[in-house]
Design a protein around this motif. Structure first.
Motif: not given
Length: 83
Positions: A22-28
């Motif tokens: 359940r993590l979203r990328p910081y960038i990309g």
């Protein structure tokens, strides 16, 4: 910036690995065809917001950077036992 030689901790995972956590990328974006850098490693590369698409060398192979992991992700530690 150019290419960078690195000897990081490496794990091969599928793109849904990040969704499972359940993590979203910081960038990309999470993709299976490239490298995801930790937030701390990204900062060592100068915190360049344009790093996605550039190449990094890991274990003698070149990979495009596809994402930066969020700062709260510290990796997985399979060699540690937690009580």
């Amino acid at each position: 910036m150019g290419d960078h030689a690195a000897a990081p901790r490496v794990a091969a995972v599928t793109a849904n690995f990040w969704d499972l956590l359940r993590l979203r990328p910081y960038i990309g974006a999470w993709r299976e065809d490239g490298a995801v850098l930790s937030y701390d490693t990204w900062r060592q590369f100068g915190a360049d917001s344009q790093i996605v698409g550039r190449r990094v060398i890991v274990d003698g192979r070149t990979y495009p950077v596809v994402a930066i992991a969020p700062p709260e992700f510290r990796g997985l530690h399979f060699d540690r036992v937690f009580d």
